[in-house]
Design a protein around this motif. Structure first.
Motif, short mmCIF file in Angstrom:
data_model
loop_
_atom_site.label_atom_id
_atom_site.label_comp_id
_atom_site.label_asym_id
_atom_site.label_seq_id
_atom_site.Cartn_x
_atom_site.Cartn_y
_atom_site.Cartn_z
N ILE A 47 16.20 19.39 12.29
CA ILE A 47 15.26 20.51 12.40
C ILE A 47 16.11 21.75 12.65
CG2 ILE A 47 13.30 21.49 13.64
CD1 ILE A 47 12.58 18.62 14.50
N SER A 48 16.07 22.70 11.72
CA SER A 48 16.91 23.89 11.81
C SER A 48 16.03 25.15 11.84
CB SER A 48 17.88 23.94 10.63
OG SER A 48 18.70 25.09 10.69
N PRO A 49 15.65 25.63 13.03
CA PRO A 49 14.76 26.80 13.12
C PRO A 49 15.51 28.11 12.84
CG PRO A 49 15.37 26.07 15.31
CD PRO A 49 16.00 25.09 14.35
N ALA A 50 14.74 29.12 12.46
CA ALA A 50 15.28 30.48 12.25
C ALA A 50 14.16 31.46 12.57
CB ALA A 50 15.76 30.64 10.81
N ASN B 43 -3.22 29.73 12.48
CA ASN B 43 -3.58 30.71 13.51
C ASN B 43 -3.68 32.11 12.90
OD1 ASN B 43 -3.81 28.96 15.72
ND2 ASN B 43 -1.58 29.01 16.08
N GLY B 44 -4.24 32.15 11.67
CA GLY B 44 -4.43 33.43 10.99
C GLY B 44 -3.19 33.99 10.34
N ARG B 45 -2.11 33.23 10.35
CA ARG B 45 -0.82 33.70 9.82
C ARG B 45 -0.48 32.92 8.55
NH1 ARG B 45 4.53 32.55 13.47
NH2 ARG B 45 6.13 33.56 12.17
N LYS B 46 -0.15 33.61 7.47
CA LYS B 46 0.15 32.97 6.20
C LYS B 46 1.52 32.30 6.27
CE LYS B 46 -0.96 32.52 1.71
NZ LYS B 46 -2.23 31.96 1.22
N ILE B 47 1.53 30.97 6.03
CA ILE B 47 2.77 30.20 6.12
C ILE B 47 2.97 29.43 4.82
CG2 ILE B 47 4.10 28.50 7.43
CD1 ILE B 47 3.43 30.84 9.14
N TYR B 48 4.24 29.33 4.39
CA TYR B 48 4.60 28.57 3.20
C TYR B 48 5.53 27.42 3.60
CZ TYR B 48 2.91 32.69 0.68
OH TYR B 48 2.14 33.73 0.20
N PHE B 49 5.25 26.24 3.04
CA PHE B 49 6.08 25.06 3.28
C PHE B 49 6.43 24.46 1.91
CE2 PHE B 49 3.02 25.54 6.65
CZ PHE B 49 3.75 25.38 7.82
N GLY B 50 7.72 24.29 1.62
CA GLY B 50 8.04 23.72 0.32
C GLY B 50 9.51 23.69 0.02
N ASN B 51 9.82 23.64 -1.27
CA ASN B 51 11.21 23.52 -1.69
C ASN B 51 11.85 24.88 -1.90
OD1 ASN B 51 10.12 24.38 -4.13
ND2 ASN B 51 10.06 22.30 -5.00
N ALA B 52 13.10 24.86 -2.36
CA ALA B 52 13.85 26.11 -2.54
C ALA B 52 13.20 27.00 -3.59
CB ALA B 52 15.29 25.79 -2.93
N VAL C 97 12.36 20.56 3.58
CA VAL C 97 11.11 21.31 3.64
C VAL C 97 11.43 22.66 4.28
CG1 VAL C 97 8.76 21.42 4.53
CG2 VAL C 97 9.73 19.21 3.85
N TYR C 98 11.42 23.72 3.46
CA TYR C 98 11.67 25.07 3.96
C TYR C 98 10.35 25.67 4.45
CZ TYR C 98 16.09 24.65 1.40
OH TYR C 98 17.31 24.23 0.94
N VAL C 99 10.45 26.52 5.48
CA VAL C 99 9.26 27.13 6.07
C VAL C 99 9.48 28.65 6.17
CG1 VAL C 99 7.68 27.17 8.04
CG2 VAL C 99 8.88 25.04 7.43
N ALA C 100 8.47 29.41 5.74
CA ALA C 100 8.57 30.88 5.83
C ALA C 100 7.16 31.47 5.93
CB ALA C 100 9.28 31.44 4.60
N ASN D 122 6.81 37.45 5.98
CA ASN D 122 7.85 38.42 6.33
C ASN D 122 9.19 37.79 6.66
OD1 ASN D 122 5.98 40.66 6.22
ND2 ASN D 122 5.14 39.89 8.16
N ASN D 123 9.18 36.56 7.18
CA ASN D 123 10.42 35.98 7.69
C ASN D 123 10.62 34.53 7.23
OD1 ASN D 123 11.21 38.21 9.59
ND2 ASN D 123 9.24 37.67 10.51
N TYR D 124 11.89 34.19 7.08
CA TYR D 124 12.26 32.79 6.86
C TYR D 124 12.32 32.12 8.23
CZ TYR D 124 15.35 28.78 5.98
OH TYR D 124 15.89 27.52 5.93
N LEU D 125 11.63 30.97 8.39
CA LEU D 125 11.48 30.35 9.71
C LEU D 125 12.31 29.09 9.92
CD1 LEU D 125 7.60 30.75 10.03
CD2 LEU D 125 9.40 32.26 10.92
N GLY D 126 13.03 28.66 8.87
CA GLY D 126 13.90 27.49 9.04
C GLY D 126 13.55 26.37 8.08
N TYR D 127 14.13 25.20 8.34
CA TYR D 127 13.85 24.04 7.47
C TYR D 127 13.88 22.75 8.28
CZ TYR D 127 18.87 22.86 7.33
OH TYR D 127 20.16 22.51 7.66
N ILE D 128 13.26 21.74 7.70
CA ILE D 128 13.29 20.38 8.26
C ILE D 128 13.83 19.45 7.17
CG2 ILE D 128 11.91 18.45 9.15
CD1 ILE D 128 9.96 20.49 10.29
N ALA D 129 14.87 18.70 7.51
CA ALA D 129 15.45 17.73 6.56
C ALA D 129 14.84 16.36 6.80
CB ALA D 129 16.96 17.67 6.74
#
Length: 615
Positions: A327-330, A391-400, A420-423, A426-433
């Protein structure tokens, strides 16, 4: 010791006592009594063989040789032939019975009865009478009669008879249970999912019972050798008695007849005919004790010559189960926040990666399940991932590719497995391998196989090259064929087999579920983790009932040691027999040496064969 063996011992002791009295008194009739007590069964079977025109067996040889010795006045030696032949037969029967009992004990997995529940009442029936959907009751200490699923209760199961594992397996409601295992602790109600003839226990028993029908080439050689060897030696014995008599006159007949009888005793191929199949039978039994089912001695022989191992990746070198590896947060969030966000947002997905992330979150938090919670506006983005409001915030989960589409500022990860990249917007939030887990002891097992003489190890997989290479690097495999369709795996195996010499063999190891064509094409197909898998039991030549990859080295060692024992028996028996045959022909060996060449060598070879049960 059974009743028949006790009778044989009594006959041997009575004959030996009469023999001793005959020696002490010199009385002819005591020798005749000893001869008849020890040899009446052999003589009877020889007569039956003559009636059925099956002359050249060991009973015929022993009868003719001992009668010839009696004719020549060699009464002690005539009795010795029959007496020690019976001693040898006793040891042979005892060894074979012990071997069979050992294997029968190992494979004593069939339940004698089943407790069926019908209309609230319990009735005891044969396992063969159970039908699909029947509910059975299994008490502690009882064997599970057929495959089924637990509908009530929990317990621990002893699976040692099938898998060779000493640790019990915990089961509870909803778990599948396999016939042949023993219920240890709790009362179980089980719904039948397979009738007896389709259950694991029936398939395993059928496999073991029919293993002897598939003979190794050394076993076929012994059968063919005995077919030609015995008539040839009988012909030589006749010539040895007749030709010198013609040359030197009738006065020489008794001496040359005696030599011919020695020749016949030595020629009996008991040591080879019994010890070689017994060695192979014992080797198969030794493998069975360790949860390795070998479908025939021919596969043991092939395993002893293995030069190349080809492995399916998923489910064989790896467990086939995804797990979070990193788990690599950003973007200023913590590991826990990134994991929770991803698990909750992917709760709707039934993808294995989503399930593994949810499982990781459950382990690390007090939550029992990943509910949808504060997730709305959920959308699946084909081939790329998902998006939602968290929580009302647009989040994307997926590949590169998804990250590039939304313009996220990220660096592609190099971790093994799926990322699984997460953003957010506005911001890149990290990834889970998430990756398929490499089996415990996998690297050590492959290294041990190389020490055993395996020159080439190949990985065949339908997975992407980068994932296959990452797994290969971790376990020490560099010969990798990736992104293969099922049909292409067969083609790849054909190429590998073509590179082998005629004397070498290639083994393919798979999980037996979707590898049937490749398992069938390999010189030896080994299915791993076949506990309860019908496809594996049917498709493979060797079935390893557990997921323990180290059993590969165990079956290799068993195969090589078993074949070594077979070769020892063949060489030892032939060298001794031919040496004493030569001495007997020139009058340098007596009937005592002949008895040793037959009975003594047979007993020594049998004792050597029994070592295969302890491998």
């Amino acid at each position: 010791m059974n009743k028949e063996q006790k009778i044989d011992i009594a006959k041997i002791l009575i004959s030996a006592a009469l023999y001793a009295v005959g020696f002490a008194t010199g009385n002819f009739w005591f020798f005749i009594g000893a001869y008849l007590v020890a040899g009446y069964k052999t003589i009877f079977e020889a007569v039956i063989g003559i009636i059925h025109l099956e002359l050249l067996d060991e009973n015929f040889l022993m009868t003719i040789a001992s009668l010839g010795a009696l004719y020549c006045g060699q009464y002690p030696e005539a009795v010795a032939v029959m007496l020690f032949y019976q001693v040898g037969e006793f040891f042979e029967d005892y060894a074979v019975n012990n071997s069979r009992k050992s294997i029968a004990g190992l494979m004593d997995i069939k339940a004698e009865f089943a407790n069926r529940l019908a209309d609230g009442k319990e009735e005891r029936v044969d396992p063969e009478e159970l039908k699909l959907g029947d509910v059975i009751l299994v008490r502690p200490g009882e064997k599970i009669p057929v495959d089924g699923v637990i509908i009530n209760g929990s317990s621990s199961l002893d699976t040692a008879a099938l898998t060779g594992e000493s640790m019990p397996r915990d089961v509870t409601e909803g778990a599948e249970v396999i016939s042949g295992t023993i219920n240890l602790t709790g009362l179980l109600q089980v719904r039948v999912t397979k009738v007896y003839e389709d259950s694991t226990v029936a398939k395993v028993l059928d496999l073991v019972e029919n293993a002897s029908s598939k003979k190794a080439s050394v076993e076929k050689f012994i059968t063919k050798f005995a077919h030609y060897y015995t008539p040839m030696v009988v012909g030589c014995a006749v010539a040895l008695a007749v030709i010198p008599t013609i040359v030197f006159g009738w006065s020489a007949f008794d001496e040359w007849l005696y030599r011919a009888m020695i020749f016949l005793v030595i020629s009996c191929p008991c040591a080879l005919v019994i010890s070689v199949p017994l060695s192979l039978f014992a080797g198969v039994g030794s493998a069975s004790r360790q949860g390795i089912l070998v479908k025939g001695s021919n596969y043991l022989e092939a395993l002893a010559k293995v030069d190349t191992f080809a492995f399916d990746k998923t489910g064989t070198l790896t467990t086939g189960r995804f797990a979070v590896t990193k788990i690599s947060p950003a973007g200023g969030i913590s590991e826990a926040e990134l994991l929770e966000m991803t698990a909750v947002c992917e709760a709707k997905s039934n993808h294995p990666i989503a399930a593994s992330i949810a499982a990781c979150w459950k382990e690390r938090s007090d939550n029992t399940e990943a509910s949808e919670g504060p997730v709305t506006d959920y959308h699946e983005l084909a081939g790329k991932g998902i998006s939602c409001l968290y929580n009302g915030r647009k989040i994307y989960f997926g590949n590169a590719a998804l990250m590039r589409d939304i313009g996220a500022d990220f660096v592609e990860a190099t971790d093994m497995g799926s990322i699984v990249y997460v953003a957010d917007e506005n911001n890149y939030l990290g990834y889970i391998a998430v990756a398929d887990q490499i089996r415990d002891n996998c690297a050590d097992t492959l290294a041990e196989l190389k020490k055993l003489g395996v020159k080439r190890e190949i990985m065949l997989t339908g997975d992407r090259l980068e994932i296959a290479e990452a797994v290969g690097k971790a376990i020490g495999v560099t010969d990798i064929m990736s992104e293969l369709l099922p049909g292409q795996k067969v083609d790849a195996l054909e190429t590998a087999i073509a590179a082998e010499g005629e004397k070498n063999r290639l083994v393919f190891v798979g999980d037996g579920i979707n590898d049937a064509p490749v398992l069938a094409r390999a010189d030896v197909g080994i299915a791993m983790g076949a506990f309860g898998s019908d496809a594996a039991v049917e498709a493979a030549d060797v079935v390893i009932m557990t997921d323990d990859i180290s059993r590969l080295t165990a079956v290799m060692k068993i195969a090589r040691k078993t074949m070594k024992i077979c070769r020892q028996n063949v060489v030892f028996a032939l060298v001794i027999k031919f040496a004493i045959l030569g001495l007997g022909a020139f009058g340098l060996a007596t009937m005592w040496e002949a008895v040793f060449a037959d009975v003594g060598v047979a007993v020594l070879c049998i004792l050597n064969s029994m070592r295969a049960l302890k491998l």
